[in-house]
Design a protein around this motif. Sequence first.
Motif, PDB file in Angstrom:
ATOM      1  N   ILE A 243      24.549  11.026  -6.027  1.00 23.95           N
ATOM      2  CA  ILE A 243      23.391  10.214  -5.659  1.00 23.95           C
ATOM      3  C   ILE A 243      23.091  10.367  -4.176  1.00 23.95           C
ATOM      4  CG2 ILE A 243      22.453   7.887  -5.554  1.00 23.95           C
ATOM      5  CD1 ILE A 243      22.754   9.044  -8.401  1.00 23.95           C
ATOM      6  N   ALA A 244      24.120  10.244  -3.342  1.00 20.24           N
ATOM      7  CA  ALA A 244      23.898  10.357  -1.889  1.00 20.24           C
ATOM      8  C   ALA A 244      23.331  11.716  -1.493  1.00 20.24           C
ATOM      9  CB  ALA A 244      25.196  10.058  -1.132  1.00 20.24           C
ATOM     10  N   PRO A 245      23.909  12.844  -1.951  1.00 19.47           N
ATOM     11  CA  PRO A 245      23.310  14.141  -1.592  1.00 19.47           C
ATOM     12  C   PRO A 245      21.876  14.291  -2.088  1.00 19.47           C
ATOM     13  CG  PRO A 245      25.536  14.455  -2.422  1.00 19.47           C
ATOM     14  CD  PRO A 245      25.175  13.020  -2.683  1.00 19.47           C
TER      15      PRO A 245
ATOM     16  N   GLU B 143      12.547   8.212   3.662  1.00 18.32           N
ATOM     17  CA  GLU B 143      13.323   7.531   4.704  1.00 18.32           C
ATOM     18  C   GLU B 143      13.653   6.095   4.286  1.00 18.32           C
ATOM     19  OE1 GLU B 143      14.688   8.578   7.769  1.00 18.32           O
ATOM     20  OE2 GLU B 143      14.347  10.425   6.646  1.00 18.32           O
ATOM     21  N   ARG B 144      12.707   5.452   3.625  1.00 21.67           N
ATOM     22  CA  ARG B 144      12.965   4.086   3.178  1.00 21.67           C
ATOM     23  C   ARG B 144      14.103   4.047   2.163  1.00 21.67           C
ATOM     24  NH1 ARG B 144       8.525  -0.284   0.822  1.00 21.67           N
ATOM     25  NH2 ARG B 144      10.034  -1.954   0.391  1.00 21.67           N
ATOM     26  N   GLN B 145      14.098   4.985   1.229  1.00 22.73           N
ATOM     27  CA  GLN B 145      15.165   5.039   0.236  1.00 22.73           C
ATOM     28  C   GLN B 145      16.514   5.334   0.880  1.00 22.73           C
ATOM     29  OE1 GLN B 145      13.669   8.041  -2.391  1.00 22.73           O
ATOM     30  NE2 GLN B 145      12.160   6.684  -3.349  1.00 22.73           N
TER      31      GLN B 145
ATOM     32  N   PHE C  22      26.656   0.838  -6.173  1.00 28.53           N
ATOM     33  CA  PHE C  22      27.162   1.717  -7.224  1.00 28.53           C
ATOM     34  C   PHE C  22      26.016   2.182  -8.112  1.00 28.53           C
ATOM     35  CE2 PHE C  22      30.424  -1.679  -6.478  1.00 28.53           C
ATOM     36  CZ  PHE C  22      31.171  -0.933  -5.571  1.00 28.53           C
ATOM     37  N   PHE C  23      26.081   3.438  -8.522  1.00 30.59           N
ATOM     38  CA  PHE C  23      25.001   4.064  -9.284  1.00 30.59           C
ATOM     39  C   PHE C  23      25.515   4.656 -10.593  1.00 30.59           C
ATOM     40  CE2 PHE C  23      22.294   3.845  -5.616  1.00 30.59           C
ATOM     41  CZ  PHE C  23      21.001   4.101  -6.048  1.00 30.59           C
TER      42      PHE C  23
ATOM     43  N   PHE D 121      19.685   2.658   0.590  1.00 27.68           N
ATOM     44  CA  PHE D 121      20.841   2.889  -0.261  1.00 27.68           C
ATOM     45  C   PHE D 121      22.041   3.528   0.428  1.00 27.68           C
ATOM     46  CE2 PHE D 121      17.241   3.002  -3.351  1.00 27.68           C
ATOM     47  CZ  PHE D 121      17.620   1.909  -4.114  1.00 27.68           C
ATOM     48  N   LEU D 122      21.813   4.462   1.325  1.00 24.46           N
ATOM     49  CA  LEU D 122      22.937   5.242   1.856  1.00 24.46           C
ATOM     50  C   LEU D 122      23.952   4.412   2.634  1.00 24.46           C
ATOM     51  CD1 LEU D 122      21.091   8.539   2.850  1.00 24.46           C
ATOM     52  CD2 LEU D 122      22.580   8.140   0.879  1.00 24.46           C
TER      53      LEU D 122
END
Length: 400
Positions: A111-113, A121-123, A137-138, A127-128
């Motif tokens: 998810i992070a990559p 940028e907002r996302q 958690f995803f 989340f990061l």
Amino acid sequence: MNDEGVRTVQSRPFPPVVRETPQVAALRLEVRGFLERKIRAGAFNPGVDTWLTRWDEAFSRELAERGWVGMTIPTRYGGHGRTFMERFVVTEELLAAGAPVAAHWIADRQIAPSLLKFGTERQKHRFLPAIARGECFFGIGMSEPDSGSDLASVRTKAVRVDGGWTVTGTKVWTSGAHRAHAFFALARSAPQDTADRHAGLSQYIVDLRSPGVRIRPITSMNGDQHFNEVFLDDVFVPDDMVLGRIGEGWKQVTSELGYERSGPERCLSTFPLLAETIETMGHRNLPHHPDAGRYLARTVGLHHMSTAVAGALERGEPADTAAAMVKVLGTTTEGDIVDLADRLSGDGGSGSGGGGGGVKETARLTELVSAGILQRPGFTLRGGTNEILRGVIARGLGMR
């Protein structure tokens, strides 16, 4: 093609193996020492397939506090700005120890990559940082009933509405959905084009607490729940939660699967079982068998292959074919390890005397074997079946 019109295979299907630097080697030893102390303290018992089945949010947060979650997320997004190789050795040690890492695994692994590559940028800012703290958690909303590994056949639909989209459909085998905060959902945002089945797909970040989301557990034979079926009934997803570009979902998912298929979890999910089997042999509570050495050698080879893919990802090089190779060979080896341990423990699990751990040791092996048998059917299915991935490999090597 060569001069005779014969299709040739690429001479180098795999990226070069990257050697560990002294800094990376020191990090490996640091993580290994930490895990040994946690096991001695009784914080967890080593298990099989723990990146999928052992959900421990407190343990994930402890790893995050040490900087071992969100390692490759840039510091400006709350991460640690470390290299893929540093993250690789941390994940290898966690898997080899059978640590309970399921809570943060999917968010950290892919998810992070994907957010870094395709997110706004907002996302990223939303989340990061939370992922890096071990607090967000995803899950993954790709697979669907009756679709198997054919992602292009997804029937979940996304319909344009004022301010966003409504998503309707069913996702299945969604690990951790009953505990996760959100998942990436692949949906058809335009009618299927018979000429290009991959066109018209998009990805959406779906809050799993949204109205219209219903999660039904899929209970394993031992009573555990980590898989789920997720029903989406006109779930509203605002425009700012579209991942990447509308219509480019297939391209994004293909990139995302590279992270899923190439990691060390594709060859180390049963390493604690292999290690326990070999140790029990050493104490003469199991009959010796040459396959134990063969599978250990395979695991070492897979370590180098997986390291090579991690190096390619760090350099920004494509590694889809190599990742598929790691996945096919790794999950096959994982299943072979379970079969060997099951066969040997059945033949001689009660021990023949010897000098070792005796009943306690054999009980620990029996527990690991039982877990391995339950998880084994999924090894060559999740992340794409081996049959599908052999086709990916063949196309990547220029074969027909």
